[in-house]
Design a protein around this motif. Structure first.
Motif, PDB file in Angstrom:
ATOM      1  N   GLY A 166     -13.058  -9.191  12.323  1.00  0.00           N
ATOM      2  CA  GLY A 166     -12.247  -9.732  13.399  1.00  0.00           C
ATOM      3  C   GLY A 166     -10.873  -9.120  13.527  1.00  0.00           C
ATOM      4  N   ASN A 167     -10.569  -8.093  12.720  1.00  0.00           N
ATOM      5  CA  ASN A 167      -9.262  -7.430  12.789  1.00  0.00           C
ATOM      6  C   ASN A 167      -9.336  -6.265  13.784  1.00  0.00           C
ATOM      7  OD1 ASN A 167      -8.404  -9.165  10.771  1.00  0.00           O
ATOM      8  ND2 ASN A 167      -8.945  -7.733   9.143  1.00  0.00           N
ATOM      9  N   SER A 173      -5.886   0.715  15.144  1.00  0.00           N
ATOM     10  CA  SER A 173      -4.896   1.524  14.435  1.00  0.00           C
ATOM     11  C   SER A 173      -5.563   2.580  13.562  1.00  0.00           C
ATOM     12  CB  SER A 173      -4.004   0.614  13.591  1.00  0.00           C
ATOM     13  OG  SER A 173      -3.097   1.374  12.819  1.00  0.00           O
ATOM     14  N   ILE A 174      -6.654   2.223  12.901  1.00  0.00           N
ATOM     15  CA  ILE A 174      -7.360   3.177  12.043  1.00  0.00           C
ATOM     16  C   ILE A 174      -7.920   4.326  12.871  1.00  0.00           C
ATOM     17  CG2 ILE A 174      -9.380   3.453  10.550  1.00  0.00           C
ATOM     18  CD1 ILE A 174      -8.900   0.511   9.686  1.00  0.00           C
ATOM     19  N   LEU A 195     -15.194   0.631  21.103  1.00  0.00           N
ATOM     20  CA  LEU A 195     -14.443  -0.544  20.679  1.00  0.00           C
ATOM     21  C   LEU A 195     -13.869  -1.295  21.876  1.00  0.00           C
ATOM     22  CD1 LEU A 195     -13.073  -2.310  18.517  1.00  0.00           C
ATOM     23  CD2 LEU A 195     -11.223  -0.624  18.437  1.00  0.00           C
ATOM     24  N   GLU A 196     -13.301  -0.555  22.820  1.00  0.00           N
ATOM     25  CA  GLU A 196     -12.721  -1.198  24.001  1.00  0.00           C
ATOM     26  C   GLU A 196     -13.807  -1.825  24.876  1.00  0.00           C
ATOM     27  OE1 GLU A 196      -9.684  -1.658  24.099  1.00  0.00           O
ATOM     28  OE2 GLU A 196      -9.070  -0.223  22.550  1.00  0.00           O
ATOM     29  N   VAL A 197     -14.964  -1.176  24.950  1.00  0.00           N
ATOM     30  CA  VAL A 197     -16.060  -1.746  25.747  1.00  0.00           C
ATOM     31  C   VAL A 197     -16.552  -3.043  25.116  1.00  0.00           C
ATOM     32  CG1 VAL A 197     -18.442  -1.365  26.477  1.00  0.00           C
ATOM     33  CG2 VAL A 197     -16.774   0.458  26.736  1.00  0.00           C
ATOM     34  N   ARG A 198     -16.673  -3.072  23.791  1.00  0.00           N
ATOM     35  CA  ARG A 198     -17.109  -4.300  23.121  1.00  0.00           C
ATOM     36  C   ARG A 198     -16.109  -5.438  23.291  1.00  0.00           C
ATOM     37  NH1 ARG A 198     -18.886  -0.394  19.498  1.00  0.00           N
ATOM     38  NH2 ARG A 198     -16.969  -0.523  18.258  1.00  0.00           N
ATOM     39  N   GLN A 199     -14.842  -5.087  23.445  1.00  0.00           N
ATOM     40  CA  GLN A 199     -13.807  -6.101  23.674  1.00  0.00           C
ATOM     41  C   GLN A 199     -13.627  -6.409  25.158  1.00  0.00           C
ATOM     42  OE1 GLN A 199     -12.475  -7.698  21.093  1.00  0.00           O
ATOM     43  NE2 GLN A 199     -13.780  -6.412  19.798  1.00  0.00           N
ATOM     44  N   ARG A 200     -14.472  -5.796  26.003  1.00  0.00           N
ATOM     45  CA  ARG A 200     -14.425  -5.971  27.455  1.00  0.00           C
ATOM     46  C   ARG A 200     -13.093  -5.517  28.046  1.00  0.00           C
ATOM     47  NH1 ARG A 200     -18.804  -6.356  25.882  1.00  0.00           N
ATOM     48  NH2 ARG A 200     -20.402  -7.904  26.415  1.00  0.00           N
ATOM     49  N   CYS A 201     -12.487  -4.529  27.412  1.00  0.00           N
ATOM     50  CA  CYS A 201     -11.258  -3.926  27.943  1.00  0.00           C
ATOM     51  C   CYS A 201     -11.644  -2.666  28.719  1.00  0.00           C
ATOM     52  CB  CYS A 201     -10.281  -3.607  26.808  1.00  0.00           C
ATOM     53  SG  CYS A 201      -9.749  -5.040  25.867  1.00  0.00           S
TER      54      CYS A 201
END
Length: 404
Positions: A166-167, A173-174, A195-201
């Motif tokens: 959940g971080n 950042s990594i 990562l952004e797609v999974r966060q719907r960004c």
């Protein structure tokens, strides 16, 4: 004086007797103590002997591996292959024994000598994830920030580990750090986008796609990012026009790349309803390119099949497409005959050079025949009874591309 002298002599004698008795008692006490210590020592040895014997057995098991360790300290000089094999075998043996304390201690010893080897860090992390989860984060941090700052795989795994916990910001950042340390890596950029797609960004994902297309070095990389961006716009953003514009820009950048046209066509046919204008736009771009005549004819077949299969045009347009297909087949046959005439009038060396130039077209035709032979139509069995169209299907199979 005589009486006094007698008393002194008696006192001395009495003292000697007392000292003798005390000396005898001391000797008896010492003997008794020695006896008690001997009994205690025997009991201690008897109690600790199984531990000692077990320790000797375990030491003998590990002695070959310990003797094989020639450099237990850290050095920038690479380890010999025999040393690496010895560490791997030692770790596998210790893991098979199942003593977690010994295993973790051996991993820490190994990470001193093998600190620059990603495979050993990955092995340590894999074991810690299953048996000691509290150690995982510290192992990742030591590996990525100290010893392996430019190894992308372990950074990607660390980012995935943090995302699972959940971080999300830590994962971002990594990935940003490893992309700054080793720029122009496609795998890192795609992981950031994912990562952004999974966060719907989706806005941030679109920005990353555009930045990747602009900063990519080489046409191949630009084409790859363009194709992924077009799929993203078509499937996730549900913006068909934007996806089509992205592929059109990619085709204009690399006009003689048949794979781009195929990807563009497949993208248009995967979206319902299939638009006639989109298919015609792709075919017009193919005709304007410098692709071989065989490839253009294959696209003409694919265009006709799309119109018939999806029913996205009228029967009059279908007849027109069939006539155009017949013309392209004649052009192909004429170019083939002219090529044979030219080949017969040159020396064998020149013929060999011509064959090398046409090898891509030959491989393309061979792949079509192997991949899409099942889609061929027999002579005279077209959907509308067109003899020429049926013959065209029989001679030229359904096109595709092996890289898609």
């Amino acid at each position: 004086e005589g009486v006094a002298s007698t008393d002194v002599q008696e006192g001395v004698a009495s003292t000697d007797v007392q000292e003798g008795v005390a000396s005898t008692d001391v000797q008896e006490g010492v003997a008794s103590t020695d006896s008690q210590e001997g009994v205690a020592s025997d009991e201690f040895i008897e109690r600790r002997l199984p531990v000692f014997e077990q320790c000797m057995v375990e030491s003998k098991k590990r002695l070959p591996f310990e003797e094989g360790i020639k450099r237990p300290y850290f050095h920038v000089k690479p380890l010999e292959k025999s040393q690496l094999r010895n560490w791997k075998a030692y770790l596998e043996f210790e893991i098979s024994e199942g003593n977690q304390r010994r295993i973790l201690f051996l991993f820490e010893r190994c990470m001193v000598a093998c600190a620059l080897y990603e495979e050993f860090w990955s092995k340590y992390i894999k074991y810690a994830e299953e048996h000691a989860p509290d150690f995982v984060e510290s192992v990742y941090q030591r590996a990525c920030t100290i010893h392996l700052p430019k190894k992308p795989n372990i950074h990607l795994n660390w980012a995935a580990f943090e995302e699972c916990r959940g971080n999300v910001e830590r994962a971002r950042s990594i990935l940003l750090n490893i992309e700054a340390a080793v720029p122009a890596l496609i795998m890192v950029r795609l992981r950031r986008i994912g990562l952004e797609v999974r966060q719907r960004c989706y806005e941030e994902a679109e920005r990353l796609f555009l930045d990747a297309i602009c900063s990519a070095e080489g046409v191949e990389c630009k084409n790859f990012y363009s194709w992924r961006y077009a799929r993203f716009a078509n499937k996730l953003l549900q913006d068909r026009e934007k996806a089509s514009c992205v592929m059109q820009a990619a085709v204009q950048r690399d006009r003689n790349n048949s794979a781009l046209y195929l990807q563009w066509l497949d993208m248009e046919t995967s979206h319902w309803p299939v638009q006639e204008e989109a298919i015609d736009r792709i075919y017009a771009a193919v005709l304007e390119s410098d692709l071989p005549v065989e490839t253009k004819h294959s696209f003409a077949i694919r265009r006709a099949q799309c119109f018939e299969e999806f029913g996205c045009c009228s029967v009059l347009k279908l007849i027109q497409v069939q006539d155009e297909l017949h013309k392209t087949r004649k052009c192909k046959a004429g170019s083939k005959r002219s090529g044979e005439e030219v080949t017969s009038n040159v020396v064998p060396k020149k013929a060999k050079e011509g064959q090398e130039q046409d090898v891509q077209a030959q491989q393309w035709a061979l792949y079509q025949q192997q991949q899409w032979g099942a889609y061929n139509f027999q002579q005279g069995q077209g959907s509308y009874g067109f003899q020429q169209w049926g013959a065209g299907y029989q001679q030229y199979p359904f096109p595709s591309h092996p890289s898609y």
